[in-house]
Scaffold this motif. Structure first.
Motif, PDB file in Angstrom:
ATOM      1  N   TYR A 293      47.022  48.452 -13.793  1.00  0.00           N
ATOM      2  CA  TYR A 293      46.868  49.810 -12.949  1.00  0.00           C
ATOM      3  C   TYR A 293      45.402  49.267 -12.920  1.00  0.00           C
ATOM      4  CZ  TYR A 293      51.005  52.661 -14.413  1.00  0.00           C
ATOM      5  OH  TYR A 293      52.281  52.911 -14.743  1.00  0.00           O
ATOM      6  N   TYR A 294      44.807  50.070 -11.276  1.00  0.00           N
ATOM      7  CA  TYR A 294      43.281  50.091 -10.887  1.00  0.00           C
ATOM      8  C   TYR A 294      43.077  51.305 -11.508  1.00  0.00           C
ATOM      9  CZ  TYR A 294      44.409  44.842 -10.646  1.00  0.00           C
ATOM     10  OH  TYR A 294      44.904  44.011 -10.350  1.00  0.00           O
ATOM     11  N   TRP A 295      41.865  51.502 -11.600  1.00  0.00           N
ATOM     12  CA  TRP A 295      40.958  52.592 -11.548  1.00  0.00           C
ATOM     13  C   TRP A 295      40.145  52.924 -10.118  1.00  0.00           C
ATOM     14  CZ3 TRP A 295      43.293  56.873 -13.413  1.00  0.00           C
ATOM     15  CH2 TRP A 295      43.829  56.935 -14.548  1.00  0.00           C
ATOM     16  N   TYR A 296      40.313  53.770  -9.297  1.00  0.00           N
ATOM     17  CA  TYR A 296      39.448  52.962  -8.261  1.00  0.00           C
ATOM     18  C   TYR A 296      37.765  54.108  -7.928  1.00  0.00           C
ATOM     19  CZ  TYR A 296      38.450  52.736  -2.776  1.00  0.00           C
ATOM     20  OH  TYR A 296      38.120  52.384  -2.121  1.00  0.00           O
ATOM     21  N   GLU A 297      37.393  53.995  -8.031  1.00  0.00           N
ATOM     22  CA  GLU A 297      35.767  55.671  -7.849  1.00  0.00           C
ATOM     23  C   GLU A 297      35.530  55.215  -6.372  1.00  0.00           C
ATOM     24  OE1 GLU A 297      31.905  56.836  -9.693  1.00  0.00           O
ATOM     25  OE2 GLU A 297      32.505  54.913  -9.787  1.00  0.00           O
ATOM     26  N   LEU A 298      35.192  55.780  -5.798  1.00  0.00           N
ATOM     27  CA  LEU A 298      34.603  56.330  -4.652  1.00  0.00           C
ATOM     28  C   LEU A 298      33.533  56.942  -4.769  1.00  0.00           C
ATOM     29  CD1 LEU A 298      38.088  56.801  -3.248  1.00  0.00           C
ATOM     30  CD2 LEU A 298      37.123  56.193  -1.614  1.00  0.00           C
ATOM     31  N   THR A 299      32.039  56.425  -3.836  1.00  0.00           N
ATOM     32  CA  THR A 299      31.256  57.512  -4.123  1.00  0.00           C
ATOM     33  C   THR A 299      30.336  57.579  -2.553  1.00  0.00           C
ATOM     34  OG1 THR A 299      30.933  56.623  -6.399  1.00  0.00           O
ATOM     35  CG2 THR A 299      28.962  57.839  -5.062  1.00  0.00           C
ATOM     36  N   LYS A 300      30.051  58.635  -1.729  1.00  0.00           N
ATOM     37  CA  LYS A 300      29.151  58.668  -0.880  1.00  0.00           C
ATOM     38  C   LYS A 300      28.474  60.157  -0.799  1.00  0.00           C
ATOM     39  CE  LYS A 300      29.955  58.924   3.822  1.00  0.00           C
ATOM     40  NZ  LYS A 300      30.581  59.136   4.905  1.00  0.00           N
ATOM     41  N   ASP A 301      27.510  59.988  -0.733  1.00  0.00           N
ATOM     42  CA  ASP A 301      26.228  60.829  -0.646  1.00  0.00           C
ATOM     43  C   ASP A 301      26.222  61.598  -2.049  1.00  0.00           C
ATOM     44  OD1 ASP A 301      25.731  60.270   1.580  1.00  0.00           O
ATOM     45  OD2 ASP A 301      26.956  61.861   2.890  1.00  0.00           O
ATOM     46  N   GLY A 302      26.066  60.632  -3.279  1.00  0.00           N
ATOM     47  CA  GLY A 302      25.955  61.403  -4.864  1.00  0.00           C
ATOM     48  C   GLY A 302      27.399  61.815  -5.339  1.00  0.00           C
ATOM     49  N   VAL A 303      28.500  61.746  -3.775  1.00  0.00           N
ATOM     50  CA  VAL A 303      29.841  62.630  -4.128  1.00  0.00           C
ATOM     51  C   VAL A 303      30.923  61.148  -5.126  1.00  0.00           C
ATOM     52  CG1 VAL A 303      31.218  63.762  -3.793  1.00  0.00           C
ATOM     53  CG2 VAL A 303      28.919  64.929  -3.267  1.00  0.00           C
TER      54      VAL A 303
ATOM     55  N   VAL B 237      50.327  53.234  -3.987  1.00  0.00           N
ATOM     56  CA  VAL B 237      49.772  54.307  -3.769  1.00  0.00           C
ATOM     57  C   VAL B 237      48.905  54.320  -4.894  1.00  0.00           C
ATOM     58  CG1 VAL B 237      52.589  55.378  -3.161  1.00  0.00           C
ATOM     59  CG2 VAL B 237      50.800  55.460  -5.973  1.00  0.00           C
ATOM     60  N   MET B 238      48.302  55.981  -4.058  1.00  0.00           N
ATOM     61  CA  MET B 238      46.760  55.930  -4.416  1.00  0.00           C
ATOM     62  C   MET B 238      47.079  57.426  -5.409  1.00  0.00           C
ATOM     63  SD  MET B 238      43.511  54.745  -2.924  1.00  0.00           S
ATOM     64  CE  MET B 238      43.005  52.888  -2.348  1.00  0.00           C
ATOM     65  N   LEU B 239      46.727  58.085  -6.268  1.00  0.00           N
ATOM     66  CA  LEU B 239      46.386  58.762  -6.731  1.00  0.00           C
ATOM     67  C   LEU B 239      45.274  60.094  -6.999  1.00  0.00           C
ATOM     68  CD1 LEU B 239      49.441  57.414  -8.000  1.00  0.00           C
ATOM     69  CD2 LEU B 239      49.665  59.267  -9.709  1.00  0.00           C
ATOM     70  N   VAL B 240      45.046  60.606  -6.147  1.00  0.00           N
ATOM     71  CA  VAL B 240      44.133  61.499  -6.581  1.00  0.00           C
ATOM     72  C   VAL B 240      44.643  62.916  -6.378  1.00  0.00           C
ATOM     73  CG1 VAL B 240      42.126  62.321  -4.965  1.00  0.00           C
ATOM     74  CG2 VAL B 240      43.693  60.236  -4.236  1.00  0.00           C
ATOM     75  N   ALA B 241      43.573  63.918  -7.804  1.00  0.00           N
ATOM     76  CA  ALA B 241      44.310  65.192  -8.282  1.00  0.00           C
ATOM     77  C   ALA B 241      43.441  66.088  -7.146  1.00  0.00           C
ATOM     78  CB  ALA B 241      43.460  65.914  -9.216  1.00  0.00           C
ATOM     79  N   ASP B 242      44.195  67.441  -6.279  1.00  0.00           N
ATOM     80  CA  ASP B 242      43.623  68.044  -5.700  1.00  0.00           C
ATOM     81  C   ASP B 242      41.917  68.476  -5.985  1.00  0.00           C
ATOM     82  OD1 ASP B 242      45.930  68.956  -6.831  1.00  0.00           O
ATOM     83  OD2 ASP B 242      46.369  69.916  -4.642  1.00  0.00           O
ATOM     84  N   GLN B 243      41.961  68.800  -6.756  1.00  0.00           N
ATOM     85  CA  GLN B 243      40.153  69.204  -6.498  1.00  0.00           C
ATOM     86  C   GLN B 243      39.529  67.577  -7.062  1.00  0.00           C
ATOM     87  OE1 GLN B 243      39.416  70.820 -10.966  1.00  0.00           O
ATOM     88  NE2 GLN B 243      40.751  72.432  -9.514  1.00  0.00           N
ATOM     89  N   GLU B 244      40.151  66.535  -6.873  1.00  0.00           N
ATOM     90  CA  GLU B 244      39.252  65.497  -6.553  1.00  0.00           C
ATOM     91  C   GLU B 244      39.480  65.194  -4.854  1.00  0.00           C
ATOM     92  OE1 GLU B 244      37.556  62.787  -8.250  1.00  0.00           O
ATOM     93  OE2 GLU B 244      37.646  64.066  -9.602  1.00  0.00           O
ATOM     94  N   TRP B 245      40.663  65.175  -4.331  1.00  0.00           N
ATOM     95  CA  TRP B 245      40.512  64.959  -3.215  1.00  0.00           C
ATOM     96  C   TRP B 245      39.848  65.910  -2.510  1.00  0.00           C
ATOM     97  CZ3 TRP B 245      42.351  61.373  -0.006  1.00  0.00           C
ATOM     98  CH2 TRP B 245      42.580  61.708   1.557  1.00  0.00           C
ATOM     99  N   ALA B 246      39.350  67.403  -2.441  1.00  0.00           N
ATOM    100  CA  ALA B 246      38.730  68.250  -2.000  1.00  0.00           C
ATOM    101  C   ALA B 246      36.813  68.168  -1.979  1.00  0.00           C
ATOM    102  CB  ALA B 246      38.808  69.464  -2.110  1.00  0.00           C
ATOM    103  N   LYS B 247      36.917  66.544  -3.116  1.00  0.00           N
ATOM    104  CA  LYS B 247      35.310  66.098  -3.052  1.00  0.00           C
ATOM    105  C   LYS B 247      34.643  66.630  -1.791  1.00  0.00           C
ATOM    106  CE  LYS B 247      35.038  65.749  -8.063  1.00  0.00           C
ATOM    107  NZ  LYS B 247      34.611  64.333  -9.058  1.00  0.00           N
ATOM    108  N   PHE B 248      35.518  65.837  -0.778  1.00  0.00           N
ATOM    109  CA  PHE B 248      34.682  64.798   0.478  1.00  0.00           C
ATOM    110  C   PHE B 248      35.656  65.958   1.633  1.00  0.00           C
ATOM    111  CE2 PHE B 248      34.755  60.515  -1.657  1.00  0.00           C
ATOM    112  CZ  PHE B 248      33.526  60.803  -1.742  1.00  0.00           C
TER     113      PHE B 248
END
Length: 171
Positions: A39-49, A144-155
């Motif tokens: 499995y792969y954990w994937y972290e995206l960061t933009k403008d400190g988020v 597929v990439m799984l994203v929690a609702d609250q995580e998706w709403a960050k951007f």
């Protein structure tokens, strides 16, 4: 969710340079196979988020409607504390596969989870979780990439995943 670890193709040093600069002339030498089921954990960061995603193998033929375009299709699920705990507990125990900042200022970090006990635990933990089916793809895809609702709403606008970031291998 019926998810599994998978073999992948990841960018080489030359591939990472092309992803950073959005250079379109991708060659076979720009990627390398990683045959260990992971499995792969994937972290995206933009403008400190920061936003966390889990990349997993998706069953062949599984399709429903979608409103999210993405190179690797995105599956939203309700916030699950157990998945957040898995991220907190395991990410730091595995080597980072790579890190790059693309020409849009987005930092992409990928961790490869290869330990059989851990991948089995992830599979078992995700099995009873139901995704928000209106957010899945109409085209069957192996990843597929799984994203929690609250995580998706960050951007405010979805962050794009570079082409060739990770590709499914038929191993």
């Amino acid at each position: 969710m019926d998810l599994k670890p998978f073999a992948a193709s990841l960018p080489t040093t030359s591939g990472l340079e092309k992803l950073k600069s959005n250079t379109p002339d991708w060659q076979a030498s720009d990627a390398k196979p990683v045959t260990a089921p992971s499995y792969y954990w994937y972290e995206l960061t933009k403008d400190g988020v920061h936003q966390w995603r889990l990349i997993a193998s998706w069953p062949a033929g599984k399709t429903v409607t979608t409103v999210i375009p993405s190179t690797i299709n995105t599956v939203l699920y309700s916030q699950q504390p157990v998945i957040e705990m898995l991220i907190d507990d395991w990410v730091g125990h595995f080597p980072k596969a790579f890190e790059l900042t693309d020409d849009h200022g987005v930092t992409h970090r990928l961790w490869q989870i290869t330990d059989a006990d851990v991948t089995a635990d992830i599979t078992e933990t995700l099995a009873p979780i139901e995704p928000r089916k209106t957010w899945l793809t109409t085209i069957s895809t192996p990843l597929v990439m799984l994203v929690a609702d609250q995580e998706w709403a960050k951007f405010k606008a979805p962050v794009e995943v570079p082409d060739h970031l990770i590709e499914f291998l038929n191993a």
